[in-house]
Design a protein around this motif. Structure first.
Motif, mmCIF file in Angstrom:
data_model
loop_
_atom_site.group_PDB
_atom_site.id
_atom_site.type_symbol
_atom_site.label_atom_id
_atom_site.label_comp_id
_atom_site.label_asym_id
_atom_site.label_seq_id
_atom_site.Cartn_x
_atom_site.Cartn_y
_atom_site.Cartn_z
ATOM 1 N N SER A 27 -4.729 -1.917 -3.236
ATOM 2 C CA SER A 27 -3.883 -3.117 -3.256
ATOM 3 C C SER A 27 -4.743 -4.377 -3.169
ATOM 4 O O SER A 27 -4.455 -5.386 -3.808
ATOM 5 C CB SER A 27 -2.834 -3.075 -2.137
ATOM 6 O OG SER A 27 -3.439 -3.293 -0.899
ATOM 7 N N LEU A 28 -5.846 -4.302 -2.417
ATOM 8 C CA LEU A 28 -6.758 -5.456 -2.329
ATOM 9 C C LEU A 28 -7.451 -5.700 -3.660
ATOM 10 O O LEU A 28 -7.693 -6.839 -4.056
ATOM 11 C CB LEU A 28 -7.845 -5.185 -1.291
ATOM 12 C CG LEU A 28 -7.463 -5.312 0.159
ATOM 13 C CD1 LEU A 28 -8.662 -4.980 1.020
ATOM 14 C CD2 LEU A 28 -6.997 -6.711 0.464
ATOM 15 N N ARG A 35 0.810 -1.219 0.000
ATOM 16 C CA ARG A 35 0.000 0.000 0.000
ATOM 17 C C ARG A 35 0.841 1.265 0.000
ATOM 18 O O ARG A 35 0.446 2.289 -0.531
ATOM 19 C CB ARG A 35 -0.992 -0.017 1.148
ATOM 20 C CG ARG A 35 -0.393 0.007 2.525
ATOM 21 C CD ARG A 35 -1.513 0.150 3.524
ATOM 22 N NE ARG A 35 -1.023 0.030 4.874
ATOM 23 C CZ ARG A 35 -1.763 0.230 5.934
ATOM 24 N NH1 ARG A 35 -3.033 0.549 5.797
ATOM 25 N NH2 ARG A 35 -1.279 0.105 7.140
ATOM 26 N N LEU A 55 -15.346 -4.348 -3.522
ATOM 27 C CA LEU A 55 -14.732 -3.856 -2.292
ATOM 28 C C LEU A 55 -15.328 -2.479 -2.061
ATOM 29 O O LEU A 55 -15.633 -1.775 -3.023
ATOM 30 C CB LEU A 55 -13.225 -3.738 -2.474
ATOM 31 C CG LEU A 55 -12.489 -5.047 -2.701
ATOM 32 C CD1 LEU A 55 -11.094 -4.765 -3.201
ATOM 33 C CD2 LEU A 55 -12.430 -5.858 -1.414
ATOM 34 N N TYR A 56 -15.465 -2.113 -0.814
ATOM 35 C CA TYR A 56 -16.145 -0.848 -0.535
ATOM 36 C C TYR A 56 -15.178 0.119 0.127
ATOM 37 O O TYR A 56 -14.398 -0.254 1.006
ATOM 38 C CB TYR A 56 -17.326 -1.119 0.405
ATOM 39 C CG TYR A 56 -18.102 0.113 0.801
ATOM 40 C CD1 TYR A 56 -19.100 0.604 -0.020
ATOM 41 C CD2 TYR A 56 -17.840 0.772 1.996
ATOM 42 C CE1 TYR A 56 -19.814 1.732 0.336
ATOM 43 C CE2 TYR A 56 -18.549 1.898 2.353
ATOM 44 C CZ TYR A 56 -19.541 2.365 1.527
ATOM 45 O OH TYR A 56 -20.252 3.481 1.885
ATOM 46 N N HIS A 57 -15.252 1.353 -0.320
ATOM 47 C CA HIS A 57 -14.465 2.386 0.361
ATOM 48 C C HIS A 57 -15.290 3.655 0.428
ATOM 49 O O HIS A 57 -15.829 4.097 -0.589
ATOM 50 C CB HIS A 57 -13.156 2.646 -0.379
ATOM 51 C CG HIS A 57 -12.298 3.691 0.287
ATOM 52 N ND1 HIS A 57 -11.513 3.410 1.381
ATOM 53 C CD2 HIS A 57 -12.131 5.001 0.032
ATOM 54 C CE1 HIS A 57 -10.889 4.518 1.761
ATOM 55 N NE2 HIS A 57 -11.258 5.494 0.962
ATOM 56 N N TYR A 58 -15.389 4.218 1.609
ATOM 57 C CA TYR A 58 -16.137 5.465 1.750
ATOM 58 C C TYR A 58 -15.153 6.630 1.657
ATOM 59 O O TYR A 58 -14.204 6.704 2.436
ATOM 60 C CB TYR A 58 -16.894 5.506 3.087
ATOM 61 C CG TYR A 58 -17.768 6.727 3.189
ATOM 62 C CD1 TYR A 58 -18.995 6.758 2.541
ATOM 63 C CD2 TYR A 58 -17.352 7.860 3.868
ATOM 64 C CE1 TYR A 58 -19.791 7.894 2.578
ATOM 65 C CE2 TYR A 58 -18.145 8.993 3.912
ATOM 66 C CZ TYR A 58 -19.358 8.998 3.276
ATOM 67 O OH TYR A 58 -20.145 10.117 3.306
ATOM 68 N N GLU A 78 -17.880 5.292 -2.509
ATOM 69 C CA GLU A 78 -19.104 6.033 -2.200
ATOM 70 C C GLU A 78 -18.723 7.270 -1.407
ATOM 71 O O GLU A 78 -17.771 7.230 -0.632
ATOM 72 C CB GLU A 78 -20.058 5.146 -1.396
ATOM 73 C CG GLU A 78 -21.503 5.523 -1.585
ATOM 74 C CD GLU A 78 -22.449 4.449 -1.047
ATOM 75 O OE1 GLU A 78 -23.443 4.189 -1.709
ATOM 76 O OE2 GLU A 78 -22.185 3.895 0.028
ATOM 77 N N THR A 133 -4.818 0.802 0.717
ATOM 78 C CA THR A 133 -5.094 -0.605 1.048
ATOM 79 C C THR A 133 -6.166 -1.154 0.118
ATOM 80 O O THR A 133 -6.054 -2.270 -0.400
ATOM 81 C CB THR A 133 -5.594 -0.731 2.507
ATOM 82 O OG1 THR A 133 -4.664 -0.093 3.346
ATOM 83 C CG2 THR A 133 -5.753 -2.171 2.920
ATOM 84 N N ALA A 134 -7.202 -0.347 -0.088
ATOM 85 C CA ALA A 134 -8.306 -0.808 -0.943
ATOM 86 C C ALA A 134 -7.807 -1.121 -2.350
ATOM 87 O O ALA A 134 -8.190 -2.129 -2.954
ATOM 88 C CB ALA A 134 -9.394 0.262 -1.001
ATOM 89 N N ASP A 186 -5.990 4.107 3.941
ATOM 90 C CA ASP A 186 -7.136 3.218 3.710
ATOM 91 C C ASP A 186 -7.393 2.986 2.229
ATOM 92 O O ASP A 186 -7.645 1.864 1.802
ATOM 93 C CB ASP A 186 -8.397 3.849 4.317
ATOM 94 C CG ASP A 186 -8.691 3.282 5.680
ATOM 95 O OD1 ASP A 186 -7.942 2.371 6.085
ATOM 96 O OD2 ASP A 186 -9.650 3.734 6.318
ATOM 97 N N LEU A 187 -7.344 4.057 1.479
ATOM 98 C CA LEU A 187 -7.611 3.934 0.046
ATOM 99 C C LEU A 187 -6.498 3.129 -0.632
ATOM 100 O O LEU A 187 -6.771 2.299 -1.514
ATOM 101 C CB LEU A 187 -7.745 5.323 -0.594
ATOM 102 C CG LEU A 187 -8.035 5.320 -2.089
ATOM 103 C CD1 LEU A 187 -9.359 4.632 -2.388
ATOM 104 C CD2 LEU A 187 -8.068 6.734 -2.645
#
Lengths: 402, 288
Positions: free
Chosen positions: B27-28, B4, B184-187, B39, B24-25, B21-22
Motif C-alpha cells: 500500500s505504501l 492494507r 521501500l524495504y521489506h524482508y 530481500e 502495508t509495504a 507487513d507486506l
C-alpha cells in the motif's frame, strides 16, 4: 504515543504540525545516529504518511516507517526497538553481534576484558601490549601476559621480537596494503578468457559503422572490466595464537583498508563479525575496537563451530563466486575435528579459494599433526606459513593469480 | 489507495497469502510511488509477490532477470541492426537514410523501456538485482528515480505510465545505499506454519486443511535440520502436490511414502542422506 494523533491541548493545527515535525525530525536524527541512511526524501515521505492519517495508528505507522527507513536486514531487525524507544518510551535491549553462542558482549569473559582494559588506561590496545624492544630486550618480557602460550614459546623467539619493532610493524602494514592493491586489480580467470575470446565488440562495431553501409571501417574493442576480488579473512584469536593476533590485526586492517570488497571475522570459542570495526578510518581506533574482540576468552579454539556459524549465518551474504577465504590459524582445534572437516568442505564448495595461513608452519620440525589441521587440509587450496614479513610477501604471486 | 486489508485480500484471491507487513509495504508502494525491494533467502516467495501484484492490478508483468554482465542494451533498448543494414542496402545513394534508420521503426524494446512505455502501468520485476554488476545498479538509479531514459539518437523518452517496480535480492552481494534509499524495504522470511498451511490450501487443489497443516509443520521441522539447502515455499508446494497426487490424506498413514517423496524438499545428496527414515519418523512424530 506522544507525537501522533491530535492532542486535545492544541487547538491550533499549525502548532500541532510544528510539534509533529520537530518530533519527526528528532526521530530521523535518532535513526541516523543508529546508522540508518535516511535522506531528505525519506523525511518528506514520512511527513506525507503522517499527514495521510498514519499518525493516528501507531502500529500502522511503525510498519510503514519500517519499510520506508530500513534499507537492509540489520536495519529491519533493530527498527522496531528504536521506534518503540523513541515514540513509546520503551527500553531497548542492546544485542550482541557475536554469533553462534548464547554468550554475548556481556559475557563474563568479554566484560572482564573490557573492565581490565579500562583499568589499563582505556587507550591501550592488544597491539600496545606487544612488548617493545626496550621493555623486553631478551624477547621473554611478554610471556607473563600470554595465556596458552606454552606450546608456542619457541616460535615467539623466532619472529615475535622482529615485528614488535615499530618500523617492522609499519613495514608489515605497507606490505599488506601493497598485497591488497595487487590482488584487487587482478583479473579473474573468467575475465581473462573473455578478453581472449571476444576482443572485438561486434554489436558496437556494426552500430558505429551503420553510416558506412555496414562496412566495418571503425572497430570497437571490448573494454576490459576489472572486477574486484572479495576477500574474507577469518582470524584465529585464541590463546595459542595470542602472540600473532596483534600483528595479524595490523595486517588485516592494511589489507581491508585497500580492499573494496572485504569482510573480516575473528574466532576463538565463537565467531565475531568485525568488519564494522575495520571500517573505522582511524587505524588506531579500529585496532582498539578489534583488540577487544581479539583478546577473546583466550582459551580453546573451536574452529569447527566457528566455521559452522560462519557458513550458517554469514556465508550466503559475504561469499560470491570470486571470493577468497583466508583463514589465519594454527589449526589447534579443541572442539570436534570432524565437524571442522565437514564445515571446511561446505565452505570450499562456496568460494573460489581457501588460503590457510599458519604461523607455526615456519617452526622447525613442525608437522600438521593436530586433528584440526589434518581435517581441514584436504579442503585448503593453499597452505602457507605467515609468521614474518617475507612469508607474507611470498604469498603475493599466488594471491595475484586468483 | 487501497488499504492494507484490501490488498491482503486481493493478493489472497490471486493465490498469494501475504502477512500484514507486506500488505502495508504494497500500500505504501502505491502511495509513495517508490519501488519495493524484497530481500530474503532463496525460495521464500519474493518473485511470487510481483506475479500476484500483476494479477491484482490486472496488468502485465514485465520481468528482467539480472545476471552478471547484464548491460544496458539487454535491459533497456537495442537497435535492430539487421533491419538497419537491409534498409541501407535498399536505399543506397539516398541522402536521408541515416535519419531514417535511427527511428522508432528500428528500435527494439527491452524490458525496462517496455515497462515505461505501456499505456497501462505494468508490474516491473527486476529479479535478483544482487546478481547484476555495480554499474548496472548505478544505471538503474536514474531510471528508478526519474522514470525516463535517454537514447542518444532519439532524445529523452519519458515514461508514459510509472510501473509498479519490485526488486528482489537474495543478499548474495551488498547493494548500494543509493539503490536501497530509493526503495521501500521489506524482508521476506520463511512463512510461519499457519501461513504456509494457508498457502498450500490456496495453491494446491485437493489439499485438505488438516493435510495442509501437517505438511506445513513437517516442512518447518525439516527446515530446522542442518541442511545445505533449506527448502523454500515452492518446494513445499511441490511436495504438497505430490502427496495430494498420491492420494495421501494423512501423513501418518503412509510414513514410507512421506519419506520417499521428501525428494521434493531435499535437493542435495548430502541433505538426502542426512534425512534418514528415522529422522523422517522423528519429524512425523512432532506433526500432530
Amino acid at each position: 504515543m506522544s507525537c501522533c494523533g491530535s492532542s486535545p491541548e492544541f487547538d491550533d493545527l499549525n502548532e500541532v504540525s510544528r510539534l509533529v515535525s520537530a518530533r519527526l525530525a528528532a526521530f530521523l536524527r535518532t535513526l541516523r545516529d543508529a546508522g540508518f541512511r535516511v535522506g531528505l526524501a525519506e523525511g518528506q515521505d514520512a511527513a506525507a504518511l503522517m499527514a495521510a492519517g498514519y499518525a493516528a495508528r501507531p502500529g500502522l505507522l511503525r510498519a510503514a516507517f519500517k519499510h520506508l527507513f530500513s534499507a537492509r536486514k540489520s536495519d529491519w531487525d533493530k527498527f522496531d526497538g528504536l521506534f518503540d524507544a523513541f515514540w513509546l518510551g520503551k527500553r531497548v535491549r542492546s544485542r550482541s553481534r557475536t554469533m553462534g553462542s548464547t554468550q554475548g558482549a556481556n559475557s563474563p569473559s568479554l566484560k572482564g576484558m573490557q573492565e581490565a582494559r579500562v583499568e589499563q588506561g582505556g587507550a591501550q590496545s592488544a597491539f600496545d601490549q606487544v612488548p617493545t624492544s626496550n621493555d623486553a630486550p631478551d624477547g621473554h618480557g611478554g610471556e607473563g601476559r600470554m595465556e596458552g602460550a606454552s606450546r608456542a614459546e619457541n616460535l615467539a623467539e623466532v619472529d615475535f621480537r622482529k615485528l614488535a619493532d615499530p618500523d617492522q610493524v609499519a613495514q608489515a602494514h605497507e606490505a599488506a596494503a601493497h598485497l591488497a592493491k595487487i590482488m584487487r586489480t587482478r583479473l579473474t580467470r573468467r575475465d581473462l578468457a573473455r578478453r581472449r575470446g571476444y576482443r572485438l565488440d561486434l554489436r558496437r562495431t556494426i552500430h558505429r559503422n551503420i553510416s558506412h553501409g555496414g562496412v566495418p571501417i571503425s572497430l570497437v574493442k571490448r573494454q576490459r572490466k576489472d572486477k574486484p576480488l572479495r576477500l574474507i579473512v577469518l582470524l584465529d584469536a585464541s590463546g595459542s595464537m595470542s602472540m600473532y593476533t596483534a600483528v595479524f590485526l595490523r595486517f588485516i586492517h592494511g589489507v581491508l583498508d585497500e580492499f573494496f570488497e572485504a569482510e573480516a571475522f575473528l574466532f576463538h570459542t565463537r565467531l565475531a563479525y568485525v568488519s564494522d570495526a575495520l571500517k573505522e578510518k582511524d587505524a588506531g581506533r579500529a585496532l582498539d575496537r578489534l583488540s577487544i574482540m581479539a583478546q577473546g576468552a583466550g582459551g580453546g579454539t573451536r574452529i569447527g563451530e566457528s566455521l559452522q556459524s560462519f557458513n550458517r549465518w554469514h556465508a550466503a551474504r559475504v561469499i560470491h563466486s570470486r571470493s577468497c577465504v583466508m583463514i589465519v590459524s594454527d589449526g589447534y582445534e579443541t572442539g570436534d575435528a570432524e565437524l571442522l572437516g565437514r564445515e571446511m568442505a561446505a565452505l570450499h564448495r562456496r568460494c573460489r579459494r581457501i588460503v590457510w595461513l599458519n604461523p607455526m608452519m615456519a617452526w622447525k620440525d613442525y608437522a600438521p599433526e593436530a586433528k584440526g589441521i589434518k581435517a581441514a587440509l584436504p579442503h585448503v587450496d593453499l597452505y602457507a606459513p605467515a609468521n614474518t614479513l617475507n612469508s607474507l610477501r611470498a604469498l603475493e604471486p599466488y594471491l595475484a593469480k586468483l | 489507495m487501497k488499504g492494507r486489508n484490501e490488498i491482503a485480500q486481493a493478493l489472497a484471491a490471486s493465490g498469494y497469502i501475504a502477512d500484514a507487513d507486506l500488505a502495508t509495504a504494497i500500500s505504501l508502494m502505491q502511495l509513495l510511488r517508490r519501488p519495493l525491494l524484497l530481500e530474503g533467502e532463496a525460495g521464500v516467495g519474493k518473485t511470487e509477490v510481483a506475479k500476484a501484484l500483476a494479477n491484482v492490478h490486472a496488468t502485465k508483468l514485465i520481468r528482467l532477470q539480472c545476471y552478471e554482465g547484464l548491460d544496458q542494451s539487454s535491459a533497456l533498448y537495442e537497435w535492430n541492426y539487421q533491419r538497419q543494414l537491409l534498409a541501407i542496402q535498399a536505399h543506397r545513394g539516398t541522402d536521408s537514410i541515416e535519419d531514417q534508420i535511427f527511428s522508432e521503426k528500428y528500435l527494439l524494446e527491452r524490458p525496462l523501456l517496455a515497462a515505461i512505455r505501456r499505456a497501462q502501468a505494468p508490474v516491473l520485476l527486476i529479479d535478483e538485482i544482487d546478481r547484476a554488476d555495480d554499474e548496472f545498479e548505478a544505471f538503474l538509479l536514474e531510471l528508478l528515480s526519474d522514470f525516463q531514459v535517454s537514447i542518444p539518437e532519439l532524445g529523452t523518452i519519458p515514461a508514459i505510465t510509472i510501473p509498479h517496480v519490485v526488486l528482489t535480492s537474495n543478499g548474495t552481494r551488498e547493494l548500494s545505499d543509493a539503490l536501497r534509499r530509493r526503495c521501500l524495504y521489506h524482508y521476506v522470511d520463511y512463512p510461519d506454519v499457519d501461513r504456509e498451511a494457508r498457502i498450500i490450501l490456496a495453491r494446491i487443489a485437493g489439499a485438505s486443511p488438516s493435510l495442509s497443516l501437517q505438511i506445513a509443520r513437517m516442512v518447518e521441522g525439516v527446515r530446522k535440520e542442518e541442511l545445505r539447502k533449506v527448502p523454500g515455499v515452492a518446494e513445499t508446494l511441490d511436495w504438497a502436490a505430490a502427496l495430494v497426487g498420491l492420494d495421501i490424506r494423512d501423513l501418518h498413514d503412509a510414513p514410507e511414502t512421506v519419506h520417499e517423496t521428501l525428494i521434493c524438499l531435499l535437493k542435495t545428496h548430502e541433505d538426502r542422506s542426512r534425512v534418514t527414515p528415522e529422522v523422517t519418523q522423528r519429524l512425523l512424530g512432532r506433526v500432530a
